[in-house]
Write a protein that holds these residues in place. Sequence first.
Motif, PDB file in Angstrom:
ATOM      1  N   ARG A  33       0.856  -1.195   0.000  1.00 18.59           N
ATOM      2  CA  ARG A  33       0.000   0.000   0.000  1.00 18.59           C
ATOM      3  C   ARG A  33       0.883   1.234   0.000  1.00 18.59           C
ATOM      4  N   TYR A  60       3.047   0.643   3.785  1.00 15.19           N
ATOM      5  CA  TYR A  60       3.127  -0.670   4.435  1.00 15.19           C
ATOM      6  C   TYR A  60       2.846  -1.763   3.431  1.00 15.19           C
ATOM      7  N   ILE A  62       1.651  -6.133   3.279  1.00 14.06           N
ATOM      8  CA  ILE A  62       1.063  -7.251   4.021  1.00 14.06           C
ATOM      9  C   ILE A  62       1.349  -8.532   3.258  1.00 14.06           C
ATOM     10  N   TYR A  64       0.242 -12.495   3.203  1.00 17.12           N
ATOM     11  CA  TYR A  64      -0.865 -13.328   3.665  1.00 17.12           C
ATOM     12  C   TYR A  64      -0.580 -14.798   3.425  1.00 17.12           C
ATOM     13  N   THR A  79       2.053  -7.729   8.656  1.00 22.09           N
ATOM     14  CA  THR A  79       2.092  -6.369   8.100  1.00 22.09           C
ATOM     15  C   THR A  79       3.364  -5.685   8.561  1.00 22.09           C
ATOM     16  N   LYS A  94      -4.818   1.250   6.730  1.00 20.34           N
ATOM     17  CA  LYS A  94      -6.134   1.809   6.390  1.00 20.34           C
ATOM     18  C   LYS A  94      -7.089   1.672   7.564  1.00 20.34           C
ATOM     19  N   GLY A  95      -7.112   0.481   8.137  1.00 25.01           N
ATOM     20  CA  GLY A  95      -8.051   0.179   9.213  1.00 25.01           C
ATOM     21  C   GLY A  95      -9.378  -0.274   8.645  1.00 25.01           C
ATOM     22  N   HIS A  96     -10.013  -1.154   9.379  1.00 28.16           N
ATOM     23  CA  HIS A  96     -11.276  -1.718   8.873  1.00 28.16           C
ATOM     24  C   HIS A  96     -12.124  -2.270  10.011  1.00 28.16           C
ATOM     25  N   GLU A 105     -10.268 -10.834  16.216  1.00 28.31           N
ATOM     26  CA  GLU A 105      -8.947 -11.000  15.581  1.00 28.31           C
ATOM     27  C   GLU A 105      -7.896 -10.847  16.672  1.00 28.31           C
ATOM     28  N   TYR A 107      -4.014  -9.444  17.147  1.00 18.44           N
ATOM     29  CA  TYR A 107      -2.877  -8.708  16.584  1.00 18.44           C
ATOM     30  C   TYR A 107      -1.703  -8.852  17.566  1.00 18.44           C
ATOM     31  N   PHE A 156       3.575  -6.463  12.665  1.00 20.88           N
ATOM     32  CA  PHE A 156       2.616  -7.194  13.494  1.00 20.88           C
ATOM     33  C   PHE A 156       2.043  -8.378  12.741  1.00 20.88           C
ATOM     34  N   ALA A 158      -1.161 -10.992  12.369  1.00 23.61           N
ATOM     35  CA  ALA A 158      -2.614 -11.026  12.573  1.00 23.61           C
ATOM     36  C   ALA A 158      -3.131 -12.429  12.319  1.00 23.61           C
ATOM     37  N   TYR A 160      -6.930 -14.445  12.049  1.00 20.05           N
ATOM     38  CA  TYR A 160      -8.358 -14.143  11.915  1.00 20.05           C
ATOM     39  C   TYR A 160      -8.984 -15.162  10.973  1.00 20.05           C
ATOM     40  N   HIS A 166     -13.596  -7.552   5.167  1.00 20.47           N
ATOM     41  CA  HIS A 166     -13.108  -6.203   5.496  1.00 20.47           C
ATOM     42  C   HIS A 166     -14.158  -5.175   5.084  1.00 20.47           C
ATOM     43  N   TYR A 168     -14.095  -1.306   4.773  1.00 16.70           N
ATOM     44  CA  TYR A 168     -13.235  -0.120   4.844  1.00 16.70           C
ATOM     45  C   TYR A 168     -14.021   1.189   4.760  1.00 16.70           C
TER      46      TYR A 168
HETATM   47  C1  M6P Z   1      -3.789  -7.639   9.168  1.00 17.86           C
HETATM   48  C2  M6P Z   1      -5.156  -8.212   8.993  1.00 17.86           C
HETATM   49  C3  M6P Z   1      -5.545  -8.149   7.550  1.00 17.86           C
HETATM   50  C4  M6P Z   1      -5.414  -6.718   7.050  1.00 17.86           C
HETATM   51  C5  M6P Z   1      -4.015  -6.166   7.309  1.00 17.86           C
HETATM   52  C6  M6P Z   1      -3.816  -4.698   6.949  1.00 17.86           C
HETATM   53  O1  M6P Z   1      -2.866  -8.444   8.508  1.00 17.86           O
HETATM   54  O2  M6P Z   1      -6.093  -7.490   9.770  1.00 17.86           O
HETATM   55  O3  M6P Z   1      -6.865  -8.619   7.405  1.00 17.86           O
HETATM   56  O4  M6P Z   1      -5.731  -6.641   5.672  1.00 17.86           O
HETATM   57  O5  M6P Z   1      -3.739  -6.305   8.693  1.00 17.86           O
HETATM   58  O6  M6P Z   1      -4.820  -3.870   7.446  1.00 17.86           O
HETATM   59  P1  M6P Z   1      -5.792  -3.072   6.460  1.00 17.86           P
HETATM   60  O7  M6P Z   1      -6.538  -4.117   5.670  1.00 17.86           O
HETATM   61  O8  M6P Z   1      -6.653  -2.297   7.403  1.00 17.86           O
HETATM   62  O9  M6P Z   1      -4.944  -2.233   5.597  1.00 17.86           O
END
Ligand code: M6P
Length: 196
Positions: A33, A60, A62, A64, A79, A94-96, A105, A107, A156, A158, A160, A166, A168
Amino acid sequence: MQIPSLPVSDSPASVQFDFATGLFTPFVDVVERRVNDLQEMFHDQAAVGELLAGDNPVVYEIRYHPFLTTTSDMGLGVTRIYPGQIGIEYYMTKGHFHERTDQPEIYFCVRGEGFLLLETRAGDFEAVPWKAGTITHIPPLWAHRVVNTGTDLLVFVASYHLAAGHDYAPILARGFAQIVVEQEGVPQLVPNPRRR
Ligand code: M6P
Ligand code: ZN
């Protein structure tokens, strides 16, 4: 991430995490991102414009790994938030909210320092100071965002259910109740000007 196209296995599975880099292998997907993906989230739009006119840095990324069995769907996400600011506001996710209202979840901050911001749709708000070793349970119904206030990467982990989903839109529209900014050389939580 399209759950049906991912491999399903009912056997135990592991990945290997490297604390020094915050990377793990194997991973299935990586999402980067950059400032242009996040621009409306930040308060100082002039500072956003300057970064976009330059090299549009990565804020940042991520990585997966989904663990799908025939009856379950755990997601692992790691992340890495780079150190940095847009104007005086620190780099953040972003946060969601989760689309599903029954989905929590975990973290786990493994490197760096900052805050985990949490807020419900009713407006309850918490800012949890974070450092390496802090593990936070995010209950269902709490939106979550991580802010890196340090001079190093914040990493961090995560865990879940992928089915959580998500949401947003509310965060993009209004942000969280407070923003995290540098004032007189230190991180400060201040009311979000977009909420006035
Ligand atoms: C963590 C989880 C993911 C999330 C990511 C980034 O890995 O919560 O589900 O996508 O953080 O956070 P965001 O989607 O808010 O950018
Ligand atoms: Zn989440």
